[in-house]
Scaffold this motif. Sequence first.
Motif, mmCIF file in Angstrom:
data_model
loop_
_atom_site.group_PDB
_atom_site.id
_atom_site.type_symbol
_atom_site.label_atom_id
_atom_site.label_comp_id
_atom_site.label_asym_id
_atom_site.label_seq_id
_atom_site.Cartn_x
_atom_site.Cartn_y
_atom_site.Cartn_z
ATOM 1 N N TYR A 3 -1.452 -7.702 16.600
ATOM 2 C CA TYR A 3 -1.929 -7.795 15.223
ATOM 3 C C TYR A 3 -3.433 -8.058 15.196
ATOM 4 O O TYR A 3 -3.960 -8.788 16.046
ATOM 5 C CB TYR A 3 -1.185 -8.904 14.478
ATOM 6 C CG TYR A 3 0.298 -8.658 14.341
ATOM 7 C CD1 TYR A 3 0.777 -7.746 13.405
ATOM 8 C CD2 TYR A 3 1.221 -9.321 15.156
ATOM 9 C CE1 TYR A 3 2.143 -7.507 13.271
ATOM 10 C CE2 TYR A 3 2.577 -9.091 15.030
ATOM 11 C CZ TYR A 3 3.037 -8.179 14.085
ATOM 12 O OH TYR A 3 4.395 -7.941 13.969
ATOM 13 N N PRO A 4 -4.139 -7.494 14.207
ATOM 14 C CA PRO A 4 -5.609 -7.621 14.147
ATOM 15 C C PRO A 4 -6.052 -8.943 13.518
ATOM 16 O O PRO A 4 -6.670 -8.967 12.448
ATOM 17 C CB PRO A 4 -6.005 -6.419 13.284
ATOM 18 C CG PRO A 4 -4.848 -6.222 12.367
ATOM 19 C CD PRO A 4 -3.624 -6.576 13.180
ATOM 20 N N ASP A 136 0.679 -2.913 9.296
ATOM 21 C CA ASP A 136 -0.179 -2.175 8.369
ATOM 22 C C ASP A 136 -1.316 -3.064 7.863
ATOM 23 O O ASP A 136 -1.119 -4.250 7.579
ATOM 24 C CB ASP A 136 0.623 -1.675 7.169
ATOM 25 C CG ASP A 136 1.313 -0.348 7.431
ATOM 26 O OD1 ASP A 136 1.133 0.205 8.528
ATOM 27 O OD2 ASP A 136 2.034 0.126 6.531
ATOM 28 N N THR A 137 -2.489 -2.462 7.712
ATOM 29 C CA THR A 137 -3.654 -3.188 7.211
ATOM 30 C C THR A 137 -4.036 -2.682 5.828
ATOM 31 O O THR A 137 -3.713 -1.544 5.453
ATOM 32 C CB THR A 137 -4.861 -3.029 8.155
ATOM 33 O OG1 THR A 137 -5.194 -1.651 8.258
ATOM 34 C CG2 THR A 137 -4.537 -3.577 9.548
ATOM 35 N N TYR A 138 -4.702 -3.535 5.068
ATOM 36 C CA TYR A 138 -5.229 -3.161 3.762
ATOM 37 C C TYR A 138 -6.441 -4.038 3.485
ATOM 38 O O TYR A 138 -6.709 -4.989 4.224
ATOM 39 C CB TYR A 138 -4.161 -3.304 2.669
ATOM 40 C CG TYR A 138 -3.551 -4.687 2.525
ATOM 41 C CD1 TYR A 138 -3.988 -5.569 1.536
ATOM 42 C CD2 TYR A 138 -2.523 -5.113 3.364
ATOM 43 C CE1 TYR A 138 -3.421 -6.830 1.390
ATOM 44 C CE2 TYR A 138 -1.953 -6.369 3.228
ATOM 45 C CZ TYR A 138 -2.403 -7.226 2.238
ATOM 46 O OH TYR A 138 -1.851 -8.479 2.101
ATOM 47 N N PRO A 144 -10.354 -7.632 5.412
ATOM 48 C CA PRO A 144 -9.123 -7.004 5.893
ATOM 49 C C PRO A 144 -7.944 -7.965 5.862
ATOM 50 O O PRO A 144 -8.088 -9.168 6.039
ATOM 51 C CB PRO A 144 -9.468 -6.608 7.336
ATOM 52 C CG PRO A 144 -10.546 -7.559 7.743
ATOM 53 C CD PRO A 144 -11.323 -7.882 6.498
ATOM 54 N N ALA A 145 -6.758 -7.405 5.614
ATOM 55 C CA ALA A 145 -5.507 -8.150 5.650
ATOM 56 C C ALA A 145 -4.475 -7.292 6.367
ATOM 57 O O ALA A 145 -4.645 -6.076 6.499
ATOM 58 C CB ALA A 145 -5.049 -8.470 4.226
ATOM 59 N N PHE A 146 -3.411 -7.926 6.850
ATOM 60 C CA PHE A 146 -2.339 -7.133 7.460
ATOM 61 C C PHE A 146 -0.981 -7.763 7.179
ATOM 62 O O PHE A 146 -0.870 -8.945 6.836
ATOM 63 C CB PHE A 146 -2.552 -6.944 8.967
ATOM 64 C CG PHE A 146 -2.432 -8.187 9.809
ATOM 65 C CD1 PHE A 146 -1.201 -8.595 10.302
ATOM 66 C CD2 PHE A 146 -3.553 -8.927 10.144
ATOM 67 C CE1 PHE A 146 -1.087 -9.734 11.102
ATOM 68 C CE2 PHE A 146 -3.460 -10.058 10.939
ATOM 69 C CZ PHE A 146 -2.212 -10.470 11.418
ATOM 70 N N HIS A 160 2.030 -12.087 5.165
ATOM 71 C CA HIS A 160 0.743 -11.415 4.995
ATOM 72 C C HIS A 160 -0.364 -12.321 5.515
ATOM 73 O O HIS A 160 -0.445 -13.497 5.144
ATOM 74 C CB HIS A 160 0.529 -11.060 3.526
ATOM 75 C CG HIS A 160 1.369 -9.891 3.096
ATOM 76 N ND1 HIS A 160 0.885 -8.617 2.974
ATOM 77 C CD2 HIS A 160 2.699 -9.809 2.810
ATOM 78 C CE1 HIS A 160 1.854 -7.799 2.620
ATOM 79 N NE2 HIS A 160 2.969 -8.504 2.506
#
Length: 293
Positions: A3-4, A136-138, A144-146, A160
């Motif tokens: 995960y980022p 998934d990122t947004y 940034p969030a994932f 989240h």
Amino acid sequence: MTYPVDMSITPEVSAHFDEATNTITYMVKDPNSDHCAIIDSVMDIDYAAGRITYDAADALIKEITDRGLVLDWIIETHVHADHLSAAPYLQQKLGGKIGVGEKIMVVQETFGKVFNEGTEFQRDGSQFDELFKDGDTYMIGTMPAFAMYTPGHTPACMVHVVGDAAFAGDTLFMPDGGSARADFPGGDAGVLYDSIQKVLSLPDEMRLFMCHDYGPNGRAIEWETTVAEQKANNIHVGGGKTRDEFIKFRTARDAQLAMPKLIIPSLQVNMRAGEIPADQDGNPMLKVPINAL
């Protein structure tokens, strides 16, 4: 899955506690812009009277508009069984995309049958603007969030993560509250334990924000803790408790729990992204299935 995680970003988090459902809704702001997200909103219902109101959502709208913020996202961590989502009302007033985990389709299929929904009820997640997959990122403004897939409480649960803050949904409670039940259709105590371990593999200093708190043993309501505190002190999974120990405890505990007071209206509304179902004449209407839950 890698995960980022980016602990260098510290979002501003504003908590709104709903006393009627013990739910905490969050407004999460990008520190470098005027953009924000809302996580796990609440629509008020007087179930006995069949009356819907929007006091909790209006408080969020006031905060966002008073501060001149832009709402990018309205996030649902899962299909809640204990409160109704205000997502469509918020979207109508403020804009933003409504997002949920892609396994919403499993929940829609399961409860579409329970509530005897017809073919007009789409079971493809199309009521939502975004269906998140694991990892998934947004973006919330420049931040940034994932989404992290964490099933067990329900098949569609996601945590989240936004910078150094993670929003746990019902995967975890405060350390003295333990964990959420795993006996709803599609729930699984062993899967929940595995999901919790994923969350606890985040950095120790990661801030964790709970979706619910019930003030166990009479303490004041709280909603923020850390990964390190959960690993050390969570009464259900902390201190090295094993998967088998958790399953045994969680299964026995769940057998003693009553159904949430608002489960019947909540599921019907939340699996529709917060829209209230209607009868054949277009009037808002809820069903009460008998001996089906």
